[in-house]
Design a protein around this motif. Structure first.
Motif, PDB file in Angstrom:
ATOM      1  N   GLY A 106       0.799  -1.219   0.000  1.00 22.30           N
ATOM      2  CA  GLY A 106       0.000   0.000   0.000  1.00 22.30           C
ATOM      3  C   GLY A 106       0.836   1.276   0.000  1.00 22.30           C
ATOM      4  N   ILE A 107       0.162   2.389   0.162  1.00 22.46           N
ATOM      5  CA  ILE A 107       0.803   3.715   0.122  1.00 22.46           C
ATOM      6  C   ILE A 107       0.680   4.382   1.485  1.00 22.46           C
ATOM      7  CG2 ILE A 107       0.811   5.983  -1.000  1.00 22.46           C
ATOM      8  CD1 ILE A 107      -0.693   4.750  -3.317  1.00 22.46           C
ATOM      9  N   ILE A 108       1.795   4.888   1.981  1.00 23.93           N
ATOM     10  CA  ILE A 108       1.762   5.693   3.206  1.00 23.93           C
ATOM     11  C   ILE A 108       1.587   7.155   2.802  1.00 23.93           C
ATOM     12  CG2 ILE A 108       3.090   6.493   5.193  1.00 23.93           C
ATOM     13  CD1 ILE A 108       4.434   3.764   5.263  1.00 23.93           C
ATOM     14  N   ILE A 109       0.587   7.814   3.365  1.00 20.37           N
ATOM     15  CA  ILE A 109       0.303   9.225   3.063  1.00 20.37           C
ATOM     16  C   ILE A 109       0.990  10.083   4.131  1.00 20.37           C
ATOM     17  CG2 ILE A 109      -1.551  10.932   2.775  1.00 20.37           C
ATOM     18  CD1 ILE A 109      -3.372   8.488   2.052  1.00 20.37           C
ATOM     19  N   ASP A 110       1.875  10.957   3.686  1.00 23.48           N
ATOM     20  CA  ASP A 110       2.728  11.706   4.621  1.00 23.48           C
ATOM     21  C   ASP A 110       1.925  12.515   5.629  1.00 23.48           C
ATOM     22  OD1 ASP A 110       4.971  10.686   3.462  1.00 23.48           O
ATOM     23  OD2 ASP A 110       5.203  12.335   2.028  1.00 23.48           O
ATOM     24  N   GLN A 111       0.891  13.185   5.165  1.00 26.63           N
ATOM     25  CA  GLN A 111       0.095  13.996   6.081  1.00 26.63           C
ATOM     26  C   GLN A 111      -1.341  14.092   5.600  1.00 26.63           C
ATOM     27  OE1 GLN A 111       1.998  17.820   6.175  1.00 26.63           O
ATOM     28  NE2 GLN A 111       1.357  18.369   4.122  1.00 26.63           N
ATOM     29  N   THR A 112      -2.236  14.356   6.544  1.00 21.78           N
ATOM     30  CA  THR A 112      -3.648  14.484   6.209  1.00 21.78           C
ATOM     31  C   THR A 112      -3.862  15.638   5.239  1.00 21.78           C
ATOM     32  OG1 THR A 112      -4.174  13.711   8.439  1.00 21.78           O
ATOM     33  CG2 THR A 112      -5.955  14.739   7.196  1.00 21.78           C
ATOM     34  N   ASN A 113      -4.738  15.463   4.259  1.00 21.68           N
ATOM     35  CA  ASN A 113      -5.014  16.528   3.292  1.00 21.68           C
ATOM     36  C   ASN A 113      -5.479  17.797   4.001  1.00 21.68           C
ATOM     37  OD1 ASN A 113      -6.403  14.372   0.664  1.00 21.68           O
ATOM     38  ND2 ASN A 113      -4.318  14.715   1.338  1.00 21.68           N
ATOM     39  N   SER A 114      -5.121  18.914   3.418  1.00 23.56           N
ATOM     40  CA  SER A 114      -5.436  20.205   4.054  1.00 23.56           C
ATOM     41  C   SER A 114      -6.850  20.668   3.706  1.00 23.56           C
ATOM     42  CB  SER A 114      -4.426  21.262   3.587  1.00 23.56           C
ATOM     43  OG  SER A 114      -4.531  21.434   2.178  1.00 23.56           O
ATOM     44  N   VAL A 115      -7.396  21.475   4.589  1.00 26.57           N
ATOM     45  CA  VAL A 115      -8.683  22.146   4.368  1.00 26.57           C
ATOM     46  C   VAL A 115      -8.484  23.608   4.739  1.00 26.57           C
ATOM     47  CG1 VAL A 115     -11.112  22.279   5.025  1.00 26.57           C
ATOM     48  CG2 VAL A 115      -9.993  20.062   4.924  1.00 26.57           C
ATOM     49  N   PRO A 116      -8.844  24.544   3.849  1.00 21.96           N
ATOM     50  CA  PRO A 116      -8.638  25.963   4.169  1.00 21.96           C
ATOM     51  C   PRO A 116      -9.294  26.357   5.496  1.00 21.96           C
ATOM     52  CG  PRO A 116      -9.274  25.692   1.875  1.00 21.96           C
ATOM     53  CD  PRO A 116      -9.427  24.346   2.516  1.00 21.96           C
ATOM     54  N   GLY A 117      -8.489  26.989   6.369  1.00 24.20           N
ATOM     55  CA  GLY A 117      -9.016  27.478   7.653  1.00 24.20           C
ATOM     56  C   GLY A 117      -8.974  26.456   8.775  1.00 24.20           C
ATOM     57  N   LEU A 118      -8.571  25.194   8.462  1.00 24.92           N
ATOM     58  CA  LEU A 118      -8.544  24.153   9.500  1.00 24.92           C
ATOM     59  C   LEU A 118      -7.138  23.562   9.589  1.00 24.92           C
ATOM     60  CD1 LEU A 118     -11.861  22.207   8.706  1.00 24.92           C
ATOM     61  CD2 LEU A 118     -11.495  23.946  10.465  1.00 24.92           C
ATOM     62  N   ASP A 119      -6.716  23.262  10.816  1.00 23.03           N
ATOM     63  CA  ASP A 119      -5.428  22.607  11.031  1.00 23.03           C
ATOM     64  C   ASP A 119      -5.669  21.097  11.100  1.00 23.03           C
ATOM     65  OD1 ASP A 119      -2.929  21.775  11.645  1.00 23.03           O
ATOM     66  OD2 ASP A 119      -2.748  22.888  13.528  1.00 23.03           O
ATOM     67  N   MET A 120      -5.633  20.451   9.929  1.00 20.76           N
ATOM     68  CA  MET A 120      -5.972  19.030   9.851  1.00 20.76           C
ATOM     69  C   MET A 120      -4.893  18.137  10.445  1.00 20.76           C
ATOM     70  SD  MET A 120      -9.007  18.921   8.610  1.00 20.76           S
ATOM     71  CE  MET A 120      -9.257  17.263   8.003  1.00 20.76           C
ATOM     72  N   ARG A 121      -3.748  18.719  10.857  1.00 19.95           N
ATOM     73  CA  ARG A 121      -2.729  17.905  11.516  1.00 19.95           C
ATOM     74  C   ARG A 121      -3.176  17.498  12.909  1.00 19.95           C
ATOM     75  NH1 ARG A 121       2.194  21.947  10.686  1.00 19.95           N
ATOM     76  NH2 ARG A 121       0.482  23.317  11.338  1.00 19.95           N
ATOM     77  N   LYS A 122      -4.122  18.252  13.470  1.00 17.37           N
ATOM     78  CA  LYS A 122      -4.662  17.900  14.785  1.00 17.37           C
ATOM     79  C   LYS A 122      -5.744  16.842  14.610  1.00 17.37           C
ATOM     80  CE  LYS A 122      -3.780  22.440  16.857  1.00 17.37           C
ATOM     81  NZ  LYS A 122      -4.407  23.640  17.480  1.00 17.37           N
ATOM     82  N   LYS A 123      -5.609  15.738  15.335  1.00 17.43           N
ATOM     83  CA  LYS A 123      -6.554  14.631  15.223  1.00 17.43           C
ATOM     84  C   LYS A 123      -7.984  15.065  15.571  1.00 17.43           C
ATOM     85  CE  LYS A 123      -4.528  10.827  13.843  1.00 17.43           C
ATOM     86  NZ  LYS A 123      -5.024  10.076  12.668  1.00 17.43           N
ATOM     87  N   ALA A 124      -8.105  15.958  16.554  1.00 11.29           N
ATOM     88  CA  ALA A 124      -9.447  16.399  16.966  1.00 11.29           C
ATOM     89  C   ALA A 124     -10.138  17.153  15.826  1.00 11.29           C
ATOM     90  CB  ALA A 124      -9.354  17.285  18.210  1.00 11.29           C
ATOM     91  N   VAL A 125      -9.364  17.995  15.121  1.00 15.31           N
ATOM     92  CA  VAL A 125      -9.938  18.752  13.999  1.00 15.31           C
ATOM     93  C   VAL A 125     -10.357  17.793  12.882  1.00 15.31           C
ATOM     94  CG1 VAL A 125      -9.472  20.492  12.236  1.00 15.31           C
ATOM     95  CG2 VAL A 125      -8.568  20.796  14.561  1.00 15.31           C
ATOM     96  N   ALA A 126      -9.481  16.820  12.590  1.00 17.86           N
ATOM     97  CA  ALA A 126      -9.811  15.827  11.554  1.00 17.86           C
ATOM     98  C   ALA A 126     -11.043  15.030  11.953  1.00 17.86           C
ATOM     99  CB  ALA A 126      -8.620  14.896  11.327  1.00 17.86           C
ATOM    100  N   TYR A 127     -11.157  14.718  13.254  1.00 26.45           N
ATOM    101  CA  TYR A 127     -12.311  13.950  13.741  1.00 26.45           C
ATOM    102  C   TYR A 127     -13.610  14.724  13.515  1.00 26.45           C
ATOM    103  CZ  TYR A 127     -15.494  11.653  16.986  1.00 26.45           C
ATOM    104  OH  TYR A 127     -16.578  11.009  17.536  1.00 26.45           O
ATOM    105  N   TYR A 128     -13.617  16.012  13.891  1.00 22.87           N
ATOM    106  CA  TYR A 128     -14.854  16.793  13.735  1.00 22.87           C
ATOM    107  C   TYR A 128     -15.143  17.097  12.267  1.00 22.87           C
ATOM    108  CZ  TYR A 128     -15.393  17.314  18.743  1.00 22.87           C
ATOM    109  OH  TYR A 128     -15.599  17.041  20.066  1.00 22.87           O
ATOM    110  N   PHE A 129     -14.102  17.122  11.436  1.00 22.96           N
ATOM    111  CA  PHE A 129     -14.338  17.275   9.998  1.00 22.96           C
ATOM    112  C   PHE A 129     -15.088  16.047   9.460  1.00 22.96           C
ATOM    113  CE2 PHE A 129     -13.153  16.672   5.557  1.00 22.96           C
ATOM    114  CZ  PHE A 129     -13.493  17.902   5.016  1.00 22.96           C
ATOM    115  N   ILE A 130     -14.648  14.856   9.888  1.00 16.70           N
ATOM    116  CA  ILE A 130     -15.320  13.617   9.477  1.00 16.70           C
ATOM    117  C   ILE A 130     -16.768  13.618   9.973  1.00 16.70           C
ATOM    118  CG2 ILE A 130     -15.372  11.112   9.823  1.00 16.70           C
ATOM    119  CD1 ILE A 130     -12.295  11.219   9.950  1.00 16.70           C
ATOM    120  N   LEU A 131     -16.969  14.065  11.215  1.00 19.76           N
ATOM    121  CA  LEU A 131     -18.336  14.135  11.756  1.00 19.76           C
ATOM    122  C   LEU A 131     -19.208  15.055  10.896  1.00 19.76           C
ATOM    123  CD1 LEU A 131     -20.472  13.547  13.909  1.00 19.76           C
ATOM    124  CD2 LEU A 131     -19.472  15.365  15.310  1.00 19.76           C
TER     125      LEU A 131
END
Length: 326
Positions: A153-178
């Protein structure tokens, strides 16, 4: 009255997922956040399968193919972004969610259109087997792609960015998914209760009668198949972003079986069933695996009891406990 009850149920589910990071911190188990995120993502994939299985009567045993295509769309775009080489010499890589999510939905939809156009010309066992065969062909195709890691498989270096959000933080990524999950299930609710959804249900009940009424059933079934594939692709793209990994295992036949178990466990044809099924299966796997290495045997026994002891899965059981008809 039923609509009010369903609205309250939906709000309770959203509130539970929204509170999960806080509850996990209080319990001292940060892994519960990752588990909760996986439940939301798999619930979306299972709901897309439930749309064609429960409402359309199409038993697809290759639905994980679209889930895996969604993960690989994100992974391949991330790979070309890192290498600086354009895909096919014309498509540049990307690490933006505004590009990768629509791309995953589009590619999954195109794959579903090609597979559905051929598969829906058959029916019954042949339809089940041909969808399984297409998924397995895609699995072995991606395993053979050494450029994208082959079977590793492929390892993805970092979570894709979203303007205005710090997607490196797991909590932000979690609420984005929600947020994406809430929008997805609202759109699915609207689709099921539209005239299109009524026709799909009518085809499941009696396709000959719908044909006699002048409805082009093949076109409606193909459109539903494509929409379900797009939903699974979106879920796969979110999973690849959250776990930062894309693997051929995501489209293996066992993954299709896992999605089908979630639908059956939660309740086929029930709107909230896939959410209950995904939550029950993943939570059972999580806790039983930490308890004993023979967890799969215990999981099988629990699933057997639920399927045989409840009519309509977990959602049917809850309705009967509330004195309502499933």
């Amino acid at each position: 009255m039923k609509d009010v009850s369903r609205l309250v149920t939906a709000l309770c589910i959203i509130a539970l997922f929204a509170a999960m990071p806080t509850l996990a911190a209080l319990a001292g188990q940060s892994s519960l956040v990752t588990l909760s995120a996986r439940v939301m993502i798999y619930a979306m994939a299972a709901a897309s399968l439930n749309f064609i299985l429960g409402y359309g009567g199409m038993i697809s045993f290759g639905h994980a193919a679209f889930f895996g295509i969604g993960t690989y769309t994100v992974g391949i775009l991330a790979h070309h972004l890192a290498s600086g080489e354009a895909l096919f010499g014309i498509i540049p890589g990307s690490g933006s969610m505004l590009v990768t999510l629509p791309s995953a939905i589009l590619v999954s939809g195109l794959a579903a259109a090609a597979i559905g156009a051929l598969s829906l010309r058959t029916g019954g066992v042949q339809f089940i087997m041909i969808t399984l065969a297409f998924a397995q062909m895609l699995f072995f195709f991606f395993v053979s792609l050494s450029t994208y890691g082959g079977e590793d498989g492929i390892i993805i270096d970092q979570t894709n960015s979203v303007p205005g959000l710090d997607m490196r933080k797991k909590a932000v990524a979690y609420y984005f998914i929600l947020g994406v999950a809430v929008v997805y299930f609202l759109a699915l609710w609207r689709l099921i209760h539209s005239s299109f959804g009524e026709i799909i249900s009518g085809i499941r009940q009696n396709e000959r009668r719908m044909t006699a009424l002048g409805i082009a059933t093949y076109r409606y079934k193909l459109a539903a198949f494509i929409l379900a594939g797009m939903g699974a692709g979106l879920a796969g793209a979110l999973l690849a972003n959250y776990l930062r990994f894309a693997s051929p295992d995501a489209m293996y036949w066992t993954k299709s079986g896992e999605l089908m178990i979630m639908v059956i466990l939660g309740g086929v044809g029930s709107f909230f069933g896939p959410i209950l099924g995904a939550a029950a299966l993943l939570v059972l796997e999580y806790y039983l695996a930490s308890w004993t290495e023979h967890w799969s045997l215990l999981l099988g026994i629990v699933l057997l009891l639920v399927v045989l002891g409840t009519r309509g899965g977990l959602s049917g059981l809850i309705l009967r406990l509330r004195g309502e008809r499933s």
